[in-house]
Design a protein around this motif. Structure first.
Motif, PDB file in Angstrom:
ATOM      1  N   LYS A   1     -26.207 108.351  95.098  1.00  0.00           N
ATOM      2  CA  LYS A   1     -25.696 109.473  95.281  1.00  0.00           C
ATOM      3  C   LYS A   1     -24.274 109.370  95.871  1.00  0.00           C
TER       4      LYS A   1
ATOM      5  N   ARG B   1     -30.272 107.943  89.096  1.00  0.00           N
ATOM      6  CA  ARG B   1     -30.073 109.212  89.835  1.00  0.00           C
ATOM      7  C   ARG B   1     -30.396 108.508  91.410  1.00  0.00           C
TER       8      ARG B   1
ATOM      9  N   GLU C   1     -24.339 114.414  87.004  1.00  0.00           N
ATOM     10  CA  GLU C   1     -25.311 114.740  87.767  1.00  0.00           C
ATOM     11  C   GLU C   1     -25.454 113.641  88.769  1.00  0.00           C
ATOM     12  N   CYS C   2     -25.404 112.642  88.377  1.00  0.00           N
ATOM     13  CA  CYS C   2     -25.748 111.249  89.253  1.00  0.00           C
ATOM     14  C   CYS C   2     -24.214 111.047  90.096  1.00  0.00           C
TER      15      CYS C   2
ATOM     16  N   GLY D   1     -25.676 113.687  82.360  1.00  0.00           N
ATOM     17  CA  GLY D   1     -26.293 112.843  83.093  1.00  0.00           C
ATOM     18  C   GLY D   1     -25.603 112.117  84.153  1.00  0.00           C
TER      19      GLY D   1
ATOM     20  N   LEU E   1     -30.458 106.662  83.074  1.00  0.00           N
ATOM     21  CA  LEU E   1     -29.945 107.877  84.013  1.00  0.00           C
ATOM     22  C   LEU E   1     -30.922 108.070  85.210  1.00  0.00           C
ATOM     23  N   GLU E   2     -32.344 107.829  84.792  1.00  0.00           N
ATOM     24  CA  GLU E   2     -33.241 108.109  85.571  1.00  0.00           C
ATOM     25  C   GLU E   2     -33.089 106.992  86.725  1.00  0.00           C
TER      26      GLU E   2
END
Ligand code: PLP
Length: 376
Positions: free
Chosen positions: A369, A366, A289-290, A286, A362-363
């Motif tokens: 960026k 997100r 991905e972030c 996670g 994690l949400e």
């Protein structure tokens, strides 16, 4: 960070990736063992160096792991967590003016522990990204004033699990310079890759190693304050005296309950590792991905994640932003260095959390960026 997050966002919203503290239920067998110990009348002081069942349990466990008899009466001392174990050890074993080698980044307490005991901390770097040791740098740190070296494996905050070769190098330097090894093995059962090796099992090291561990992380009871110290009798004697004057002892019924937990079958440890592996993988993938630079830790339950891509001035600014805007608490990397400048490029995320908590955190992250984070 925990407090600020709670203050600004309240307990419903705040996600605590800062403190290494589980948010999941405690094993009901532990709760029952604690209740039983109280009902059975273990409500007054235990012997200052620890309730006999706990010392026997620790000695038995460690005798099996190390392949030699550990003496519960002369080598094991119970403490108020590994935290008290470390300061009691340093106050007992180190004289003012002695030098103590500490690898950095380091668990925050070691620096203050050295200072409180009058020792001069001497820092040796663990070099990212592998958090490797430079043997020459380590050799240069040892000198005639070196009394001790602190080793924490598996390691907070990096997740490093020291290899046998690294421990052998440290051991050879301890023997050459007549120094003692103080090893914090509180994450001994949370290992994903490699093997946990105790310094006390290396040739000629049992007589000069003080091993610290405890119940906080293995049994997910950080609030119980039950830890222990295994040391040769001559060192245990001094540690027990300091410990007596610091705290008298850790909570008696909880010592008895931890003794019961030490009898859990091997499957408990397999499950513990499996659960943490799942949490680790969720957190690491996670975070990557972030946009963080997050390598999977070999042990313990932290990720030191690189923050270079986000464009914040430093780790403090980013940690503050995450709390104020996303309700996510982390620990700025600089907290783990004697010179804060060395830790500016990292935030530490801890993952002793429900998978649902990890996912919620994690949400929220997100939204960040690379290069696009709002500057504070
Ligand atoms: N040692 C290390 C390396 C830790 O990370 C922690 C807690 O985070 C402790 C010791 C504290 O352990 P205890 O709760 O047994 O005092």
């Amino acid at each position: 960070m925990t407090r600020l997050n709670l203050e600004l966002n309240g307990p419903e919203r705040a996600i605590n990736f800062a403190q290494g503290m589980p948010d999941f239920e405690t094993d009901p067998r532990l709760i029952e063992a604690a209740a039983k110990a109280m009902r059975d009348g273990h409500n007054q002081y235990a012997t200052t160096w620890g309730a006999a069942p706990l010392r026997r349990g620790v000695a038995h466990k460690q005798s099996l792991a190390w392949g030699r008899e550990v003496d519960p009466d002369r080598e094991v001392t119970a403490s108020c967590g590994a935290t008290e174990a470390m300061i009691a050890t340093m106050l007992a074993a180190v004289d003012p003016g002695d030098e103590v080698i500490v690898f950095e980044p380091f668990y925050e307490n070691y620096g203050p522990d050295c200072i409180l005991s009058g020792a001069v901390p001497r820092y040796v770097s663990l070099h990212p990204p592998e958090w490797s040791i430079d043997p020459d740098e380590l050799r240069r740190a040892f000198n005639a004033k070196t009394r001790a070296i602190v080793i924490n494996t598996p390691h907070n905050p990096t997740g490093k699990v020291y290899t046998r070769a690294e421990l052998e190098l440290i051991a050879s330097l301890c023997l050459e310079h007549d120094a003692i090894a103080i090893t914090d093995e509180i994450y001994e059962h949370i290992v994903y890759e490699g093997e946990h090796i105790s310094m006390a099992t290396l040739p000629d090291m049992a007589g000069r190693t003080i091993t610290i561990s405890g119940a906080s992380k293995t049994f997910s009871v950080t609030g119980w304050r039950v830890g222990w110290i295994i040391a040769p009798p001559v060192l245990s004697n001094g540690i027990r005296k300091v410990h007596d004057f610091l705290t008298v002892g850790s909570p008696h019924p909880l010592q008895v309950a931890v003794a019961a937990a030490l009898e859990f079958p091997a499957s408990f440890y397999v499950e513990l590792r499996g659960d943490y592996l799942e949490r680790r993988d969720a957190m690491v993938s996670g975070l990557n991905e972030c946009g963080f630079a997050a390598a999977a830790p070999g042990g313990a339950y932290y990720v030191m994640a690189g923050i270079a891509g986000f464009g914040f001035d430093d780790d403090l600014a980013m940690a503050d932003h995450l709390i104020r805007n996303l309700a996510v608490a982390t620990v700025p990397g600089s907290s783990f260095y004697h010179d804060p400048a060395l830790g500016r490029g990292h935030l530490r995320f801890s993952f002793p959390k429900k998978l649902d908590t990890i996912e919620r955190g994690l949400e929220a992250l997100r939204g960040l960026k690379q290069g696009s984070a709002r500057r504070p």
